[in-house]
Design an enzyme around this catalytic site. Structure first.
Site, mmCIF file in Angstrom:
data_model
loop_
_atom_site.group_PDB
_atom_site.id
_atom_site.type_symbol
_atom_site.label_atom_id
_atom_site.label_comp_id
_atom_site.label_asym_id
_atom_site.label_seq_id
_atom_site.Cartn_x
_atom_site.Cartn_y
_atom_site.Cartn_z
ATOM 1 N NE ARG A 185 1.592 2.335 12.955
ATOM 2 C CZ ARG A 185 0.674 3.002 13.619
ATOM 3 N NH1 ARG A 185 1.278 4.031 14.444
ATOM 4 N NH2 ARG A 185 -0.450 3.009 13.133
ATOM 5 C CE LYS B 60 -8.146 6.956 3.504
ATOM 6 N NZ LYS B 60 -6.841 6.674 3.818
ATOM 7 C CG ASP C 50 -5.243 4.710 1.398
ATOM 8 O OD1 ASP C 50 -6.160 5.113 1.156
ATOM 9 O OD2 ASP C 50 -4.659 4.548 2.495
ATOM 10 C CE LYS D 102 -2.278 1.733 3.803
ATOM 11 N NZ LYS D 102 -2.375 3.448 3.497
ATOM 12 C CG ASP E 127 -12.533 17.588 -6.965
ATOM 13 O OD1 ASP E 127 -13.444 18.181 -7.370
ATOM 14 O OD2 ASP E 127 -11.277 17.906 -7.044
ATOM 15 C CB THR F 80 -11.271 4.358 12.017
ATOM 16 O OG1 THR F 80 -10.079 4.697 11.377
ATOM 17 C CG2 THR F 80 -11.935 2.982 11.547
HETATM 18 O O1 C5P Z 1 0.565 0.593 10.905
HETATM 19 P P1 C5P Z 1 -0.618 0.169 10.940
HETATM 20 O O2 C5P Z 1 -0.744 -1.173 10.898
HETATM 21 O O3 C5P Z 1 -1.590 0.913 12.067
HETATM 22 O O4 C5P Z 1 -1.402 0.766 9.552
HETATM 23 C C1 C5P Z 1 -2.446 0.677 8.976
HETATM 24 C C2 C5P Z 1 -2.620 1.612 7.745
HETATM 25 O O5 C5P Z 1 -3.883 1.557 7.335
HETATM 26 C C3 C5P Z 1 -2.226 3.106 7.720
HETATM 27 O O6 C5P Z 1 -1.429 3.068 6.300
HETATM 28 C C4 C5P Z 1 -3.218 3.999 7.958
HETATM 29 O O7 C5P Z 1 -3.338 4.965 7.394
HETATM 30 C C5 C5P Z 1 -4.570 2.942 7.339
HETATM 31 N N1 C5P Z 1 -5.725 3.130 7.668
HETATM 32 C C6 C5P Z 1 -5.941 3.101 9.011
HETATM 33 N N2 C5P Z 1 -7.381 3.315 9.519
HETATM 34 C C7 C5P Z 1 -8.195 3.372 8.501
HETATM 35 C C8 C5P Z 1 -7.972 3.776 7.191
HETATM 36 C C9 C5P Z 1 -6.720 3.447 6.763
HETATM 37 O O8 C5P Z 1 -5.307 2.590 9.916
HETATM 38 N N3 C5P Z 1 -9.681 3.836 8.857
#
Ligand code: C5P
Length: 234
Positions: free
Chosen positions: A213, A62, A60, A33, A65, A121
């Site tokens: 992460r 999003k 990603d 991603k 427009d 979220t």
């Molecule tokens: O590091 P982590 O596992 O938290 O990363 C989750 C990924 O999913 C990040 O790129 C974050 O921006 C994305 N994301 C999220 N929650 C959302 C939409 C996207 O954590 N509702």
């Protein structure tokens, strides 16, 4: 491209760090991603560079427009050869239809999967009601936006793993859910609060999990990736 996979969120600040991370993977080619930070910092070439290494790409960005602008933007993203990309469902059914058309028209071969964001979220129910004047619960809004997404012909939505069942109920089991918020009980939560494990996400029927992460910051990223793949894909 398989219909179920682990997507690794490469939230690195630049190309150098991203490539150094991907260099760890000799056997597997994880689905990657690319988000706004990397794309806006490095430009479209970053997509080509990672694609050329044999990875599938979820871009990603999003988009949100007017339909005509989103249609033209999607044509250009399709030319980059992305495998999955997204828009905000709040942009309306017309905008989502225009996005889908642009993606199909710009593609050399198979059209990329198009996924919609329902409610971020980070948006609480209280703020959604007070600032956006949406007088419904988050759950009802997610279900409603997911139904709009399906009506527009898109492939699925991004949602929290805990909302996947709501979406499947509203739109059917074939409607794709892409879920971030994946953690192990023994891992660091970071800034995520509503989380679940790869195995629980599988049980919830989610097709794609987005994991950042827990893999990118792991002492051994390849071992961490393999653990997630094993638990999610079985
Ligand atoms: O590091 P982590 O596992 O938290 O990363 C989750 C990924 O999913 C990040 O790129 C974050 O921006 C994305 N994301 C999220 N929650 C959302 C939409 C996207 O954590 N509702």
């Amino acid at each position: 491209m398989t219909k179920r996979d682990v997507i690794v969120a490469c939230d690195f600040k630049n190309k150098e760090d991203t490539m150094a991370f991907l260099d760890n993977f000799k056997e597997e080619k994880p689905f990657v991603k690319i988000g706004m930070e990397l794309f806006y910092g490095e430009g479209p070439d970053i997509v080509k560079a990672i694609k050329d290494r044999g990875h599938n790409i979820f871009l990603d960005l999003k988009l949100h427009d007017i339909p005509n602008t989103v249609n033209k933007a999607m044509r250009n993203l399709a030319r980059l050869g992305v495998d999955m990309t997204n828009v905000h469902a709040a942009g309306t059914i017309d905008m989502m239809r225009a996005a889908l058309e642009g993606l199909a028209e710009g593609a050399d071969s198979e059209r990329a999967l198009l996924i919609a964001v329902t409610q971020l979220t980070s948006t609480s129910q209280e703020r959604m009601q007070r600032e956006l004047l949406i007088n419904a619960s988050i759950e009802d809004t997610v279900a409603h936006y997911a139904r709009n997404t399906k009506e527009a012909g898109l492939d699925g939505v991004v949602c929290s793993p805990l909302e996947a069942a709501i979406v499947k109920n509203a739109c059917g089991k074939d409607f794709i859910t892409v879920t971030p918020g994946i953690r192990y009980p023994d891992g660091n939560m970071g800034d995520q609060s509503r989380v679940t494990t790869p195995a629980k996400a599988r049980e919830a029927g989610t097709e794609f999990i987005v994991v950042g992460r827990p893999i990118t910051q792991a002492p051994d990223p390849v071992a961490a990736y393999r653990r997630v793949v094993k638990d999610f894909l079985g």
